[in-house]
Design a protein around this motif. Structure first.
Motif, PDB file in Angstrom:
ATOM      1  N   GLY A  47      27.304  20.242  12.211  1.00 37.32           N
ATOM      2  CA  GLY A  47      27.627  20.770  10.887  1.00 37.32           C
ATOM      3  C   GLY A  47      28.853  20.121  10.275  1.00 37.32           C
ATOM      4  O   GLY A  47      29.600  20.768   9.531  1.00 37.32           O
ATOM      5  N   GLU A  48      29.049  18.834  10.559  1.00 41.54           N
ATOM      6  CA  GLU A  48      30.201  18.131  10.009  1.00 41.54           C
ATOM      7  C   GLU A  48      29.915  16.635   9.947  1.00 41.54           C
ATOM      8  O   GLU A  48      28.930  16.144  10.517  1.00 41.54           O
ATOM      9  N   PHE A  49      30.788  15.905   9.251  1.00 39.49           N
ATOM     10  CA  PHE A  49      30.648  14.462   9.141  1.00 39.49           C
ATOM     11  C   PHE A  49      31.323  13.770  10.328  1.00 39.49           C
ATOM     12  O   PHE A  49      32.395  14.188  10.767  1.00 39.49           O
ATOM     13  N   ALA A  50      30.695  12.718  10.818  1.00 37.21           N
ATOM     14  CA  ALA A  50      31.365  11.781  11.715  1.00 37.21           C
ATOM     15  C   ALA A  50      31.843  10.629  10.851  1.00 37.21           C
ATOM     16  O   ALA A  50      31.081  10.091  10.045  1.00 37.21           O
ATOM     17  N   HIS A  51      33.100  10.256  11.005  1.00 36.35           N
ATOM     18  CA  HIS A  51      33.665   9.250  10.104  1.00 36.35           C
ATOM     19  C   HIS A  51      34.901   8.619  10.721  1.00 36.35           C
ATOM     20  O   HIS A  51      35.539   9.205  11.600  1.00 36.35           O
ATOM     21  N   PRO A  52      35.268   7.420  10.276  1.00 34.95           N
ATOM     22  CA  PRO A  52      36.510   6.800  10.733  1.00 34.95           C
ATOM     23  C   PRO A  52      37.704   7.334   9.947  1.00 34.95           C
ATOM     24  O   PRO A  52      37.533   8.141   9.016  1.00 34.95           O
ATOM     25  N   ALA A  53      38.875   6.885  10.298  1.00 34.56           N
ATOM     26  CA  ALA A  53      40.096   7.240   9.563  1.00 34.56           C
ATOM     27  C   ALA A  53      40.916   5.977   9.371  1.00 34.56           C
ATOM     28  O   ALA A  53      41.157   5.242  10.326  1.00 34.56           O
ATOM     29  N   ALA A  54      41.309   5.714   8.134  1.00 28.52           N
ATOM     30  CA  ALA A  54      42.075   4.497   7.861  1.00 28.52           C
ATOM     31  C   ALA A  54      42.760   4.609   6.515  1.00 28.52           C
ATOM     32  O   ALA A  54      42.354   5.393   5.647  1.00 28.52           O
ATOM     33  N   VAL A  55      43.801   3.829   6.354  1.00 23.41           N
ATOM     34  CA  VAL A  55      44.462   3.648   5.066  1.00 23.41           C
ATOM     35  C   VAL A  55      44.059   2.262   4.559  1.00 23.41           C
ATOM     36  O   VAL A  55      44.175   1.274   5.288  1.00 23.41           O
ATOM     37  N   ILE A  56      43.565   2.200   3.336  1.00 22.35           N
ATOM     38  CA  ILE A  56      43.104   0.952   2.753  1.00 22.35           C
ATOM     39  C   ILE A  56      44.005   0.625   1.563  1.00 22.35           C
ATOM     40  O   ILE A  56      44.203   1.471   0.688  1.00 22.35           O
ATOM     41  N   VAL A  57      44.539  -0.569   1.538  1.00 26.01           N
ATOM     42  CA  VAL A  57      45.453  -0.977   0.466  1.00 26.01           C
ATOM     43  C   VAL A  57      44.762  -2.020  -0.396  1.00 26.01           C
ATOM     44  O   VAL A  57      44.151  -2.970   0.124  1.00 26.01           O
ATOM     45  N   LEU A  58      44.826  -1.825  -1.722  1.00 24.85           N
ATOM     46  CA  LEU A  58      44.170  -2.724  -2.666  1.00 24.85           C
ATOM     47  C   LEU A  58      45.170  -3.243  -3.693  1.00 24.85           C
ATOM     48  O   LEU A  58      46.171  -2.583  -3.994  1.00 24.85           O
ATOM     49  N   SER A  59      44.872  -4.408  -4.231  1.00 24.21           N
ATOM     50  CA  SER A  59      45.695  -4.953  -5.313  1.00 24.21           C
ATOM     51  C   SER A  59      45.425  -4.167  -6.589  1.00 24.21           C
ATOM     52  O   SER A  59      44.488  -3.361  -6.659  1.00 24.21           O
ATOM     53  N   ASP A  60      46.212  -4.421  -7.629  1.00 25.25           N
ATOM     54  CA  ASP A  60      46.026  -3.673  -8.868  1.00 25.25           C
ATOM     55  C   ASP A  60      44.742  -4.067  -9.595  1.00 25.25           C
ATOM     56  O   ASP A  60      44.325  -3.394 -10.533  1.00 25.25           O
ATOM     57  N   SER A  61      44.087  -5.136  -9.125  1.00 18.97           N
ATOM     58  CA  SER A  61      42.806  -5.531  -9.714  1.00 18.97           C
ATOM     59  C   SER A  61      41.623  -4.945  -8.950  1.00 18.97           C
ATOM     60  O   SER A  61      40.471  -5.131  -9.352  1.00 18.97           O
ATOM     61  N   GLY A  62      41.894  -4.254  -7.824  1.00 22.99           N
ATOM     62  CA  GLY A  62      40.827  -3.639  -7.044  1.00 22.99           C
ATOM     63  C   GLY A  62      40.349  -4.484  -5.882  1.00 22.99           C
ATOM     64  O   GLY A  62      39.308  -4.188  -5.290  1.00 22.99           O
ATOM     65  N   MET A  63      41.105  -5.506  -5.518  1.00 24.22           N
ATOM     66  CA  MET A  63      40.733  -6.341  -4.371  1.00 24.22           C
ATOM     67  C   MET A  63      41.324  -5.747  -3.096  1.00 24.22           C
ATOM     68  O   MET A  63      42.489  -5.343  -3.067  1.00 24.22           O
ATOM     69  N   ILE A  64      40.515  -5.684  -2.037  1.00 20.81           N
ATOM     70  CA  ILE A  64      40.953  -5.117  -0.763  1.00 20.81           C
ATOM     71  C   ILE A  64      41.863  -6.124  -0.066  1.00 20.81           C
ATOM     72  O   ILE A  64      41.468  -7.261   0.207  1.00 20.81           O
TER      73      ILE A  64
END
Length: 267
Positions: free
Chosen positions: A166-183
């Motif tokens: 009854g729950e999601f399996a998922h990873p955990a992370a912080v993702i940083v992107l440029s101001d144009s939306g590039m990872i």
């Protein structure tokens, strides 16, 4: 004694196949869950979501502001992992000298289509109170399945609903992107060090955020995926050290030359 040993042996023969079956079932259930980095890729900025006030927004509104974006994924009924991630990120933000919403944007998106703006608003209030910055901003968004899927797939965030739990399996992370939306960087850690998060923000801004020391840090340190941290690059550190030594030597010799010239003129 022999009877007890036989009973234990018989029990182990009975338990082992059950344990193996449960392990296999768990392995199958969690297939396709994880993080597949998409460094250098562009996320779609035309996706629509709802902010914590229930207002319709697009991702575009949080980009092209001259500030990098720190992105996290959670769902607000998560029993443990999501809260641990947000708690850890909050501690990392408190280690920075920059207020969220000034040098960089904070964006948390729910990957559950059943989460509501009301739940997002409760989470936002909780973590804004913890930050305790007078002019800080931290956006919490919810959305429909189509927008969520498009965004999570673009960053390689793979999750799955586990019916039995009854729950999601998922990873955990912080993702940083440029101001144009590039990872530009992934920090797959529940509580990234403030130093690493600061470096990732400077890196995403291409040196526009931060000072000379931050840029020198990025020159001497590079991100190591195996340790999930920025580590010293010895060759570059030696180059910087040699350059500083040369400058100090030139300055010292210049002072000596000036003193000698002054003394000669006086004589």
């Amino acid at each position: 004694m022999n009877r007890y040993c036989f009973a234990i042996f018989a029990f182990s023969l009975w338990v082992t196949p059950i344990y193996a079956q449960l392990t296999q079932q768990a392995s199958i259930a969690y297939e396709g869950v994880g993080l597949t980095p998409q460094l250098g890729e562009q996320i779609p900025l035309d996706l629509s979501f709802l902010d914590s006030d229930g207002k319709a927004v697009t991702l575009q509104e949080y980009f092209h502001q001259g500030r990098p974006v720190v992105l996290t994924f959670v769902y607000h009924t998560c029993p443990m992992l999501c809260s641990s991630l947000l708690d850890g990120v909050t501690r990392s933000l408190q280690d920075l000298s920059w207020t969220p919403g000034t040098k960089y944007e904070m964006l948390t998106v729910s990957f559950s289509p059943y989460d509501t703006p009301e739940r997002a608003a409760q989470q936002r209030a909780r973590y804004m109170n913890r930050l305790d910055y007078p002019v800080a901003e931290w956006r919490f968004l919810t959305g429909d399945e189509a927008s969520i899927t498009a965004l999570t797939q673009s960053v390689g965030f793979e999750y799955k609903w586990i019916e039995d739990m009854g729950e999601f399996a998922h990873p955990a992370a912080v993702i940083v992107l440029s101001d144009s939306g590039m990872i530009t960087r992934y920090l797959p850690d529940l509580s990234p060090r403030g130093r690493d998060l600061r470096a990732a923000i400077v890196e995403a801004s291409d040196g526009m955020v931060g000072n000379l020391l931050d840029r020198a840090f990025l020159y001497c340190f590079q991100f190591d995926p195996t340790s999930n941290s920025y580590v010293l690059v010895a060759r570059r550190a030696m180059q910087v050290g040699g350059g500083i030594t040369a400058l100090l030597l030139i300055a010292f010799l210049s002072i000596l030359w000036i003193n000698d010239s002054t003394k000669s003129r006086r004589e």
